[in-house]
Every structure is written in structure tokens, then in C-alpha cells.
Design a protein around this motif. Sequence first.
Motif, PDB file in Angstrom:
ATOM      1  N   ALA A 106      44.349 -66.693  33.269  1.00 54.89           N
ATOM      2  CA  ALA A 106      44.738 -66.657  34.684  1.00 54.89           C
ATOM      3  C   ALA A 106      46.248 -66.854  34.766  1.00 54.89           C
ATOM      4  N   VAL A 107      46.923 -65.923  35.419  1.00 54.12           N
ATOM      5  CA  VAL A 107      48.373 -65.980  35.602  1.00 54.12           C
ATOM      6  C   VAL A 107      48.648 -66.150  37.094  1.00 54.12           C
ATOM      7  N   TYR A 108      49.474 -67.136  37.428  1.00 52.51           N
ATOM      8  CA  TYR A 108      49.823 -67.363  38.825  1.00 52.51           C
ATOM      9  C   TYR A 108      51.272 -67.806  38.937  1.00 52.51           C
ATOM     10  N   GLY A 109      51.760 -67.899  40.170  1.00 50.45           N
ATOM     11  CA  GLY A 109      53.115 -68.358  40.459  1.00 50.45           C
ATOM     12  C   GLY A 109      53.057 -69.441  41.529  1.00 50.45           C
ATOM     13  N   HIS A 110      53.836 -69.274  42.569  1.00 51.52           N
ATOM     14  CA  HIS A 110      53.843 -70.083  43.786  1.00 51.52           C
ATOM     15  C   HIS A 110      54.482 -71.463  43.639  1.00 51.52           C
ATOM     16  N   THR A 111      54.189 -72.197  42.595  1.00 56.49           N
ATOM     17  CA  THR A 111      54.702 -73.565  42.476  1.00 56.49           C
ATOM     18  C   THR A 111      56.124 -73.616  41.940  1.00 56.49           C
ATOM     19  N   HIS A 112      56.588 -72.534  41.315  1.00 62.45           N
ATOM     20  CA  HIS A 112      57.909 -72.464  40.700  1.00 62.45           C
ATOM     21  C   HIS A 112      58.037 -73.431  39.517  1.00 62.45           C
ATOM     22  N   VAL A 113      56.925 -73.807  38.923  1.00 63.98           N
ATOM     23  CA  VAL A 113      56.907 -74.760  37.811  1.00 63.98           C
ATOM     24  C   VAL A 113      56.165 -74.126  36.633  1.00 63.98           C
ATOM     25  N   VAL A 114      56.812 -74.128  35.479  1.00 65.95           N
ATOM     26  CA  VAL A 114      56.202 -73.573  34.269  1.00 65.95           C
ATOM     27  C   VAL A 114      54.980 -74.399  33.880  1.00 65.95           C
ATOM     28  N   LEU A 115      53.908 -73.707  33.536  1.00 65.75           N
ATOM     29  CA  LEU A 115      52.687 -74.384  33.101  1.00 65.75           C
ATOM     30  C   LEU A 115      51.934 -73.502  32.118  1.00 65.75           C
ATOM     31  N   GLN A 116      51.380 -74.128  31.120  1.00 65.90           N
ATOM     32  CA  GLN A 116      50.485 -73.469  30.164  1.00 65.90           C
ATOM     33  C   GLN A 116      49.410 -74.496  29.819  1.00 65.90           C
ATOM     34  N   GLU A 117      48.164 -74.209  30.225  1.00 65.74           N
ATOM     35  CA  GLU A 117      47.097 -75.183  30.033  1.00 65.74           C
ATOM     36  C   GLU A 117      45.770 -74.470  29.812  1.00 65.74           C
ATOM     37  N   LEU A 118      45.025 -74.915  28.834  1.00 63.68           N
ATOM     38  CA  LEU A 118      43.685 -74.406  28.586  1.00 63.68           C
ATOM     39  C   LEU A 118      42.727 -75.286  29.382  1.00 63.68           C
ATOM     40  N   ILE A 119      42.007 -74.691  30.347  1.00 62.43           N
ATOM     41  CA  ILE A 119      41.151 -75.457  31.241  1.00 62.43           C
ATOM     42  C   ILE A 119      39.706 -75.052  31.040  1.00 62.43           C
ATOM     43  N   GLN A 120      38.844 -76.044  30.929  1.00 61.72           N
ATOM     44  CA  GLN A 120      37.413 -75.802  30.797  1.00 61.72           C
ATOM     45  C   GLN A 120      36.837 -75.483  32.166  1.00 61.72           C
ATOM     46  N   GLY A 121      36.305 -74.279  32.309  1.00 58.96           N
ATOM     47  CA  GLY A 121      35.635 -73.891  33.540  1.00 58.96           C
ATOM     48  C   GLY A 121      34.141 -74.068  33.378  1.00 58.96           C
ATOM     49  N   SER A 122      33.391 -73.564  34.319  1.00 54.92           N
ATOM     50  CA  SER A 122      31.931 -73.690  34.242  1.00 54.92           C
ATOM     51  C   SER A 122      31.332 -72.765  33.196  1.00 54.92           C
ATOM     52  N   GLY A 123      32.057 -71.690  32.837  1.00 58.12           N
ATOM     53  CA  GLY A 123      31.524 -70.735  31.881  1.00 58.12           C
ATOM     54  C   GLY A 123      32.294 -70.644  30.584  1.00 58.12           C
ATOM     55  N   GLY A 124      33.293 -71.456  30.408  1.00 60.33           N
ATOM     56  CA  GLY A 124      34.105 -71.415  29.191  1.00 60.33           C
ATOM     57  C   GLY A 124      35.533 -71.810  29.498  1.00 60.33           C
ATOM     58  N   GLU A 125      36.399 -71.599  28.535  1.00 60.37           N
ATOM     59  CA  GLU A 125      37.798 -71.974  28.701  1.00 60.37           C
ATOM     60  C   GLU A 125      38.605 -70.814  29.282  1.00 60.37           C
ATOM     61  N   VAL A 126      39.543 -71.179  30.152  1.00 61.48           N
ATOM     62  CA  VAL A 126      40.461 -70.215  30.741  1.00 61.48           C
ATOM     63  C   VAL A 126      41.880 -70.706  30.442  1.00 61.48           C
ATOM     64  N   LEU A 127      42.687 -69.835  29.858  1.00 60.53           N
ATOM     65  CA  LEU A 127      44.093 -70.149  29.653  1.00 60.53           C
ATOM     66  C   LEU A 127      44.811 -69.890  30.973  1.00 60.53           C
ATOM     67  N   VAL A 128      45.374 -70.936  31.569  1.00 59.66           N
ATOM     68  CA  VAL A 128      46.058 -70.844  32.846  1.00 59.66           C
ATOM     69  C   VAL A 128      47.553 -70.940  32.579  1.00 59.66           C
ATOM     70  N   ILE A 129      48.289 -69.931  33.063  1.00 56.48           N
ATOM     71  CA  ILE A 129      49.729 -69.934  32.828  1.00 56.48           C
ATOM     72  C   ILE A 129      50.490 -69.593  34.102  1.00 56.48           C
TER      73      ILE A 129
END
Length: 166
Positions: A106-129
Motif C-alpha cells: 500500500a502506497v500513500y501520501g498525505h502526511t508528508h512523513v516518510v514511512l515504511q512498515e510491514l503491517i499484519q492485516g486480517s489476511g496477511g502482511e501488507v507493506l505500507v509505504i
Amino acid sequence: MKIGIMSDSHNNRYAVEWAVARAGDVDLWLHAGDCVPDATYLGLLSSVTVENVAGNTDWPDGKTPDDLVVEAEGHRIFLTHGHIYGVRSTLEMLVDAAEREGADIAVYGHTHVVLQELIQGSGGEVLVINPGSISQPRDGKPPAFMIMTLEAGCAPEIEIVHYMEK
């Protein structure tokens, strides 16, 4: 496959030009919103496809989606600006939306803050950047964009590139 990722350029064409020059050869650009005309300009500067979404400061034009899915090297990338998913408070709705689309990134913006995090969802892991902002960062660091390298069957590699680094 090498993918350039930027967000929140806010009509700073110089920053877009710098990112294109610094990124070198990429196979695809993703622009996560807040200045649709900058994404158009990015397409003029680059010889590769630019996928982009609208941000909260973009006027609806009837052509630019709020989110979309890009398939690359066996990965599904959910691209959005993030404001409609409440990303300033939580990433839960963003991860849920990515999972509904079958995305592992999942790639998003809006916050203007760099982030890279692997998050456990209900169906598996999603790399959020979040590439941060190429023109107006809010994390006390220089403006930034990301370069993501994808290879089928491998975890994505992410490089964070800060403004004026060589």
C-alpha cells in the motif's frame, strides 16, 4: 523492476525535476497525490508510465481516481493519497482497503512523513509505504521520494532518497 514513488509535490516542479534526475532509469512512476498537474508534468519529463491518484488538495476532474491498483512483478500495489482512509490517525483502514484489493503493498501520501512498515492485516502482511513529501516534509528531514525495486517472488527493496543527496 524499479519504481519511483513520490507524493505531495504541491506544484513544486523543480522538486519533480530533481527527483526524475536523481532516480535515473526507472520502469514506472507512482505519484500519490496532491498536485495532479505535477503527475502530468512527471509524465512529460519521464519516458515511462506514471500512475497517479488525486489528493485532498486536488479538485475533482472526473478522470483522476482516489485510488487504484497497479500490478508489477507479481505484486499488487494499492495506490492512494490516504486522506479518505484517515491515515493521520491510523493505518487500519488503509490496510483493510489494500487487502480488499488483494494488494500486498500500500502506497500513500498525505502526511508528508516518510514511512515504511510491514503491517499484519486480517489476511496477511501488507507493506505500507509513504514516500513523504518531495516539496514540503513534516518530519524535520529534507524532502524525499522513494525508489522501490520489485522482483517476482522477493520482498520489495525500498530506498529513501532525500533532497539534494547525491
